[in-house]
Design an enzyme around this catalytic site. Structure first.
Site: not given
Ligand code: 13P
Ligand code: G3H
Ligand code: ZN
Length: 341
Positions: A83, A105, A227
């Protein structure tokens, strides 16, 4: 079956018009919660780990926990996704660690805070796609910027500033043509974290018409909504009832996400809702039983509470009932798919 590339899950979701929730993890209980939910609903799974999660688990724990999930759930196709990779090197090290999918990203520069130029974004994303597709790994890119900030990642845009950084559909077409990403994260007015909206968002705040327009132009590109936690009132209430302090807030309503899924959204990112569920359950145990000190006494209900959230999203987004229908494909087999494109 081994971990599968994310692309095959998104292709199946597109062919059958459903969305797949991508759930963030940092520890064993979160992975177990997802797998329990997947088993109970026969759902394909996208587990994702941020840079923070990789640091927290030192990669090796995460890798072995994921291998345990695979070993114990042979009937469920599972993709392991990075992610918000902040640069090509982060993506390459994830691939070395066995991730079957990475997000480059490039909407932010390497500091993970500053909105970048289109040219920078296209260049780093193309670089990652070339290397990832050569080994059959899927790639998600992002165009536009979300609001909020999570553990240092994000431009920290306010609800108002987010409107200036929505995805431009012309650029989206160009970006996909130039990078060949498997999936594209779009900015349509959402934010990371719990504090997304001060009022329940309408179609005006969350730009669902923008998703429709991007999908019209890119019908064969899997769209991603970041999000996407719904920040349910009941989860806020449990935390506050047991001594927490979550200020009244609103997330992305599941009905709006449904509109997205009808218009090409195939991956729906949820982290905050799991965090809220876990925190509420742990607070409840401590409030009701201040003498408790066996971690299993609070981690077990925390895991169960997260599993309920995961199950609800798997059912709501339509992925339930599909795990058994997906023909597993390995990353190695995907190499031919990309070579023949
Ligand atoms: P939330 O904060 O809405 O759960 O979004 C998570 C997210 O986009 C992780 O990449
Ligand atoms: O996009 C962000 C995710 O909620 C992950 O959050 O970087 O705190 O693990 P983090
Ligand atoms: Zn995200």
């Amino acid at each position: 079956m081994p971990l599968v590339p994310m692309r095959i899950l998104l292709d199946h979701a597109a062919e059958n018009e459903y969305g797949v929730v991508a759930l963030n993890v940092n520890n064993m209980e979160q992975i177990q919660a997802i797998m329990t939910a997947a088993q109970e609903t026969d759902s394909p799974v996208i587990v994702q780990a941020s840079r923070g999660a990789r640091k927290y688990t030192n990669d090796a724990f995460l890798r072995h926990l994921m291998l345990a999930a695979v070993e114990l759930n042979t009937n469920i196709p599972i993709a392991m996704h990075l992610d918000h990779g902040n640069g090509p090197e982060t993506c390459f090290s994830a691939i070395e660690q066995g991730f079957t999918s990475v997000m480059m990203d490039g909407s932010l520069t390497e500091d993970g805070k500053t909105p970048s130029s289109y040219e920078y974004n296209a260049e780093v994303t193309r670089k990652v796609v070339d290397a990832a597709h050569a080994v059959g790994v899927s790639v998600e890119g992002e165009l536009g910027a979300l609001g909020g900030i999570e553990d240092g990642h994000g431009a920290g845009l306010s609800e108002e500033e987010v409107k200036e950084h929505l995805t431009n559909p012309d650029q989206a077409e160009q970006f996909v043509a130039e990078t060949s990403v498997d999936a594209l994260a779009v900015a349509i007015g959402t934010s990371h974290g719990a504090y997304k909206f001060t009022h329940k968002p309408t179609g005006e705040v969350l730009k669902m018409d923008l998703i429709e327009e991007i999908h019209r132009r890119l019908p064969n590109t899997h769209l991603v909504m970041h999000g996407s936690s719904s920040v349910p009132q009941e989860l806020q209430d449990i935390i506050n009832q047991y001594g927490g302090d979550i200020k009244q807030t609103y997330g992305a309503p599941v009905e709006e996400i449904h509109r997205g899924i009808k218009n090409g959204v195939r991956k729906v990112n949820v982290d905050t809702d799991s965090r809220l569920a876990i925190t509420g359950a742990i607070r409840k145990v401590f409030a009701e039983n201040p003498a408790a000190f066996d971690p299993r006494k609070y981690l077990d209900p925390a895991r169960a509470a997260m599993a309920e959230v995961c199950k609800a999203r798997m059912i709501a987004f339509g992925q339930a009932g599909n795990a058994g229908k997906i023909k597993p494909v390995t990353c190695k087999q995907m190499i031919d798919f990309y070579n023949n494109k």
